[in-house]
Write a protein that holds these residues in place. Structure first.
Motif, PDB file in Angstrom:
ATOM      1  N   PHE A 205       0.834  -1.201   0.000  1.00  0.00           N
ATOM      2  CA  PHE A 205       0.000   0.000   0.000  1.00  0.00           C
ATOM      3  C   PHE A 205       0.875   1.260   0.000  1.00  0.00           C
ATOM      4  N   THR A 208       2.257   1.819  -3.516  1.00  0.00           N
ATOM      5  CA  THR A 208       1.402   1.920  -4.708  1.00  0.00           C
ATOM      6  C   THR A 208       0.173   2.795  -4.541  1.00  0.00           C
ATOM      7  N   ALA A 209      -0.208   3.115  -3.322  1.00  0.00           N
ATOM      8  CA  ALA A 209      -1.446   3.873  -3.100  1.00  0.00           C
ATOM      9  C   ALA A 209      -1.283   5.330  -3.536  1.00  0.00           C
ATOM     10  N   GLU A 213      -3.255   9.268   0.325  1.00  0.00           N
ATOM     11  CA  GLU A 213      -3.513   8.141   1.240  1.00  0.00           C
ATOM     12  C   GLU A 213      -2.217   7.684   1.910  1.00  0.00           C
ATOM     13  N   VAL A 214      -1.149   7.712   1.144  1.00  0.00           N
ATOM     14  CA  VAL A 214       0.146   7.329   1.711  1.00  0.00           C
ATOM     15  C   VAL A 214       0.571   8.330   2.786  1.00  0.00           C
TER      16      VAL A 214
END
Length: 596
Positions: A205, A208-209, A213-214
């Motif tokens: 996550f 790649t998010a 969001e990261v």
């Protein structure tokens, strides 16, 4: 007995050199030439030739003339061979070896009154133990065992990294994702295999998010780390839930080796008790301390280290190295010696740690570090971060399966005759399979990289664990066929055989060679403990197995026509062999099967 004999030889040489007014600072004691029937030799005459103004053979003769063997218990004669002095063993040496060798604790030395903490494994609790790291618990456990056998008061510790970013990421991921978010079921029905899926999902996550969001995730991860640093009880409870559960599963895996621990020491302990904060203040006060690149660091160039030790981030959070320094000072306060088993990738950190402790005024003579290279399978290197590695559990399962096939082939007739049931076969397969893994790994010098190969590790004919284990099983079989308890000590053996196990009747070269090998076992333990090199014990077991197999071929024990007194002496030798090889295998953490 070898240690006692060596002590006698040292005393005799010192006395002779003193009488001749030669310096006795270097006695030149070494292994004798192979073609000489002595137990120890001395090359001291080489060193003294110039001072004596005579050729080495003449000096050796002078020294030999000064030694009165009538004053010695375990030396029957001193002979010269050119410049060498050779010390021949007495009958008492063999007799006492035969008796001592049947003791349950043979090879264990007298208590030294010195405490040693051995820290090993200490893998981050982020998932299953993988093969590449398997050398640490195996070597670490063997180091602890050999120190224990050498008379030290040993504690085995696992240092738990529960305060780093990895555990903050793991905690966040475990709290964030649900079972349905995970791609696949756990690889094994055990807790660390279940939970590691959250850790992997979390890392994916973060890579790649979407950026927003990261960033939110990173903020939560940072808050967990800061909470730990500030001593927030809620943060500790959140992280501990994950750490303790994963560690519990990893411990189950390690128990299969077996590798067990007296204490799991968490690094957060040294944050909670203020030791880390105190250490940071002392580090800042050092002349080597600098603040640069938004972190407090120690410049260690003047001490031969070209990389700075970062000990405090700009936000006031400590690092693993900082907490480990506090951990080591705690060890120094509570133990006489501290031994740490580390992978080769920690070589720089190990040097930084030792140097920093010296700068802080600690006595680093207490600290010993055992560095090892990693274990590879023929398939190549392994990694756990994305779950692409080979887990230790898989290796052990494969070892047991392969051992079971080998055992069933070898014991086919006995299984058909109901001499062995399924439980016996399974027990032997576990003992041989796991023993093969441990032995193959611990038998190599730690600094040498190794690739684990099945054919070599499970070869009953080569110098492997099964080869040595089979010697123990053969000893048990001989004693049981004679109606004796393989666990019997010397006095019980005398009573059951109605004889005295007279070592004087063991006159063949094969018998004497085996007795001499048995006698050396305590010295092997002492040397392996002094140098923290348990592979020396493995080397000894291979030599022992060779010597026993020669004895077995050339000296029948229970055959018709063997003189009853010789039979009893040989049974005593078999009993001493059984105790010796069992205790040596125990030090290596390898089972000693009664049947194979």
């Amino acid at each position: 007995m070898f240690l006692s004999l060596r002590s006698e030889v040292e005393g005799a040489l010192e006395g002779a050199l003193t009488a001749l007014e030669f310096p006795a600072d270097d006695l030149g004691i070494e292994e004798p030439p192979e073609d000489v029937e002595s137990v120890l030799a001395s090359s001291v005459a080489f060193r003294l030739a110039g001072e004596a103004g005579a050729a080495p053979p003449q000096v050796a003769a002078q020294i030999a003339d000064e030694i009165d063997v009538d004053d010695l218990t375990y030396v029957s004669a001193v002979e010269t061979q050119g410049p060498y002095l050779n010390f021949l063993p007495s009958d008492a040496y063999f007799a006492d070896t035969l008796e001592a060798g049947t003791d349950d604790d043979y090879g264990h030395l007298e208590p030294k009154g010195e405490s040693v903490v051995v820290e090993h494994t200490s893998a981050n609790p982020t998932g299953p133990v993988h093969v590449g790291r398997a050398r640490n618990p195996i070597i670490g456990d063997a180091v602890a065992n050999v120190l224990d056998a050498a008379g030290y008061d040993v504690e085995r510790h696992y240092y738990v990294n529960d305060a780093g970013r990895q555990m903050a990421v793991f905690t966040w991921a475990y709290e964030t994702f649900d079972e349905e978010d995970l791609d696949e079921p756990p690889a094994r029905d055990r807790v660390e295999y279940d939970l590691v899926r959250y850790y992997r999902e979390g890392n994916e996550f973060l890579e790649t998010a979407p950026e927003a969001e990261v960033e939110a995730a990173e903020a939560e991860i940072e808050s967990i780390m800061r909470g730990l640093e500030a001593g927030d009880e809620g943060a500790y409870e959140r992280v501990s839930e994950v750490v303790d559960r994963v560690l519990g599963g990893m411990t189950e895996c390690l128990a299969r080796l077996p590798a067990e621990f007296d204490e799991f020491v968490k690094e957060t302990r040294f944050m909670l008790d203020g030791a880390t904060d105190d250490l940071v203040d002392r580090l800042k006060a050092l002349d080597e301390a600098v603040y640069e690149e938004e972190a407090w660091q120690l410049e260690l160039d003047a001490h031969g280290i070209d990389k700075n030790l970062v000990f405090l981030r700009s936000d006031g959070t400590s690092l693993y190295a900082t907490r480990d320094l506090a951990h080591h000072e705690w060890k120094f306060e509570n133990y006489d010696r501290a031994v740490t088993v580390l992978g080769e990738d920690h070589k720089l950190q190990a040097k930084q740690l030792r140097t920093t402790l010296e700068l802080l005024g600690d006595d680093t003579d207490q600290l010993q570090q055992v560095l090892y290279s990693y274990v590879n399978l023929p398939e190549g290197k392994m990694s756990t971060r994305r779950g692409t590695g080979v887990d230790l559990d898989d290796l052990l399962d494969e070892a047991i399966d392969r051992a079971r096939e080998e055992v069933e082939d070898r014991l086919d007739d006995r299984i058909r005759d109901d001499d062995l049931d399924e439980g016996d076969v399974e027990r032997i397969a576990h003992q041989v399979g796991i023993g093969a893994v441990r032995y193959d790994i611990v038998s190599k010098q730690p600094t040498k990289a190794i690739t684990f190969e099945w054919d070599r590790a499970l070869d009953f004919e080569a110098q492997s664990a099964p080869y040595v284990q089979y010697v123990h099983a053969r000893c048990c079989g001989i004693l049981e066929e004679a109606g004796l308890d393989p666990d019997a000590g010397y006095e019980d053996l005398e009573r059951e055989t109605d004889g005295d196990g007279d070592a004087g009747l063991l006159e063949t070269e094969a018998e004497r060679d085996l007795l001499e090998t048995i006698a050396r076992f305590p010295a092997v333990i002492e040397e392996a403990a002094d140098d923290l090199e348990p592979h020396r014990v493995a080397t000894y077991t291979r030599e022992f197995a060779d010597r026993f197999n020669t004895f077995y071929r050339e000296c029948p024990v229970l055959a018709d026509g063997v003189d009853p007194d010789v039979r009893e002496a040989r049974l005593a030798l078999v009993a001493a062999s059984r105790h010796t090889v069992a205790n040596a295998l125990s030090v290596l953490g390898v089972a000693a099967p009664r049947s194979m």
